[in-house]
Design a protein around this motif. Sequence first.
Motif, PDB file in Angstrom:
ATOM      1  N   LYS A 311       8.176  84.379  16.058  1.00  0.00           N
ATOM      2  CA  LYS A 311       7.596  85.608  15.525  1.00  0.00           C
ATOM      3  C   LYS A 311       6.906  86.389  16.638  1.00  0.00           C
ATOM      4  O   LYS A 311       6.254  85.801  17.502  1.00  0.00           O
ATOM      5  CB  LYS A 311       6.567  85.286  14.443  1.00  0.00           C
ATOM      6  N   ARG A 313       4.524  90.005  17.331  1.00  0.00           N
ATOM      7  CA  ARG A 313       3.750  91.104  16.760  1.00  0.00           C
ATOM      8  C   ARG A 313       3.182  91.945  17.889  1.00  0.00           C
ATOM      9  O   ARG A 313       2.540  91.409  18.799  1.00  0.00           O
ATOM     10  CB  ARG A 313       2.628  90.569  15.877  1.00  0.00           C
ATOM     11  N   LYS A 314       3.433  93.263  17.812  1.00  0.00           N
ATOM     12  CA  LYS A 314       2.936  94.159  18.855  1.00  0.00           C
ATOM     13  C   LYS A 314       2.483  95.472  18.240  1.00  0.00           C
ATOM     14  O   LYS A 314       2.987  95.882  17.189  1.00  0.00           O
ATOM     15  CB  LYS A 314       4.033  94.439  19.888  1.00  0.00           C
ATOM     16  N   HIS A 315       1.514  96.111  18.918  1.00  0.00           N
ATOM     17  CA  HIS A 315       1.085  97.465  18.563  1.00  0.00           C
ATOM     18  C   HIS A 315       1.782  98.438  19.499  1.00  0.00           C
ATOM     19  O   HIS A 315       1.686  98.299  20.725  1.00  0.00           O
ATOM     20  CB  HIS A 315      -0.433  97.604  18.685  1.00  0.00           C
ATOM     21  N   ASP A 328       2.063  98.902  13.876  1.00  0.00           N
ATOM     22  CA  ASP A 328       1.926  97.453  13.997  1.00  0.00           C
ATOM     23  C   ASP A 328       3.299  96.882  13.641  1.00  0.00           C
ATOM     24  O   ASP A 328       3.731  96.942  12.490  1.00  0.00           O
ATOM     25  CB  ASP A 328       0.856  96.945  13.033  1.00  0.00           C
ATOM     26  N   TYR A 330       6.142  93.879  13.330  1.00  0.00           N
ATOM     27  CA  TYR A 330       6.388  92.445  13.189  1.00  0.00           C
ATOM     28  C   TYR A 330       7.879  92.188  13.400  1.00  0.00           C
ATOM     29  O   TYR A 330       8.720  92.798  12.744  1.00  0.00           O
ATOM     30  CB  TYR A 330       6.004  91.951  11.798  1.00  0.00           C
ATOM     31  N   ILE A 332      10.462  89.083  12.950  1.00  0.00           N
ATOM     32  CA  ILE A 332      10.491  87.744  12.342  1.00  0.00           C
ATOM     33  C   ILE A 332      11.918  87.213  12.380  1.00  0.00           C
ATOM     34  O   ILE A 332      12.845  87.870  11.881  1.00  0.00           O
ATOM     35  CB  ILE A 332       9.998  87.801  10.882  1.00  0.00           C
ATOM     36  N   HIS A 349       4.351  98.842  10.257  1.00  0.00           N
ATOM     37  CA  HIS A 349       3.175  99.326   9.549  1.00  0.00           C
ATOM     38  C   HIS A 349       2.580 100.494  10.331  1.00  0.00           C
ATOM     39  O   HIS A 349       2.232 100.343  11.516  1.00  0.00           O
ATOM     40  CB  HIS A 349       2.121  98.218   9.396  1.00  0.00           C
TER      41      HIS A 349
END
Length: 586
Positions: A311, A313-315, A328, A330, A332, A349
Amino acid sequence: MNKFRTKLLLALISLIIIGLIGLGILLGQLFKSYYLDTYNERLDKESNLLSLFIENNGGVNSIDQQEVMEISSMLNVRLALTDTKGKILFDSGENTSNINGIKENINEVLKEKPKNETKLVEHEKYDLHYSWKPIIKANEKEGYLFIFTKISELKKAYGQIWWILSISLLIVFIVFIYLGYRITVRYTKPIEAATNVAIELAKGNYRARIEGNELNETSMLSTSINVLAQNLQEMSKGQEIQQDRLSALIENMGAGLMLIDSRGFINLINKGYFDIFQVKSSDSLNKLYYEVIEQEEICNIIADVFRTEQKIRKHLLLPLSIERKYFDVYGIPIIGINNVWKGVLLVFHDITEIKKLEQMRKDFVANVSHELKTPVTSIKGFSETLLDGAMNNQDTLEAFLSIINKESERMQSLIQDLLDFSKIEQQEFKLNIQDFDLYELIKEVITMLNKKAISKDIRLELEFKREELFIQGDHDRLKQVFINLISNAILYTPPQGYVNISLFEHEKTVKIHVKDSGVGIKKEEIPRIFERFYRVDRARSRDSGGTGLGLAIVKHLVEAHHGNIMVKSTLGEGSEFIIELHKYLD
């Protein structure tokens, strides 16, 4: 299905026809053999009796021809007597046309001496069935007795046999066809119904059912298919419900979603993704992700998930059209049963508003700290100066105390504005709605601020065609709105300018225009003037004791009244604030 029934019926008819034909041939041959054996046995008996009669009456040469003729007529046969060499001594049918053929048959018998004493001879011109017996006298052959019969009688008997067989077989055939049809219909009709229902089930029509509840050999098949159809219908209904729920969840989840298969092709994109990136489904679906996605940062995240199977996750800050937004993201990995790689799920997001709120919070804390720091520093500095001995000088004491008082009022004003702003932003904030005269309210505000305008040599004017204008709203809050707007207009208008307030009444709304001839606002600053602590001219605002919260409070109060506020301004030519309010609030 009628085609199947027809084929089955034709096959059954063919089997019946073949069976009946075979049976007819077998029975015909049996009847023919039986009749021929009986006929030959009769001829043999007649031959024995006649030969015995001739032998007892003196032999061939002593026979009474008249008596033999009577016997021939009585037996309905043709009799012939010959010597041992085949010469015909007597023939009861010597006047018939086939005499030469009889002679040939007699010579053939005497020459070949066959074991059987009966024979059927078929020629083109005549057919005969004959039997012969030797005439014995003194233990020696004296001659032969031949009995000839017409084959037509035999053929007639055969014809009757075949006629009876044909009628019988035809009746049996009709009966078999009727029974076969009834049996075919009885057993193929339920099969047809089951087949039709199975076809409908294969098409996806799970409401199809087999009608009828006959208790027969096919009832178990009908019951099983009906149970299967009901189970499929329930499963389909449950699947549709789950699919609808899943589709509604995916389409309205409030985030962008993209599903990429194990080969890198985009299989699914929801409405949120379309809204964010403004793309068409035809341009993205069933295409490789790196050929469709323009943002390199997103492609890198997908590649990292494929490579690491972890997984991520990055901004990300992505440029979209004319603006930049924070997301935001994700990534997966989708791994199925037995660790089968299925693909990658990407969720976006939009956190732009959160980032803005976070920045506003930071700015708010910094601005409040800055605004409070200046008066506190001034009060502290002048207080320390007084304590160091400056208070002994009466003029210095009065000047410093005046400054301390002014800074205290500024702090009080700032704190009061913060409290008002906090109260307005709270969900429990409620307006005190009542009917009041808006024209009278604005006149009251103008009266309050007229002294300030005169001190700067500014004309403060109110324009309206009538002397009253009643609306519904919170009198005190709207008074606060107009005090802020008109005060700002006076503050940013140079001497010998003007501030004009105009009222316009419409059917359901009223508009209030506050126009000045002040310094104006730059075009790029207009969207930010309603932000907290934002000042167009910071030096002028701070010198006047402004807190930077006035326009933010105005905007919130107008929106609390379900109204709108707009700004028109040109740098160096003044500004115009337009407020639109409803006459009646439901």
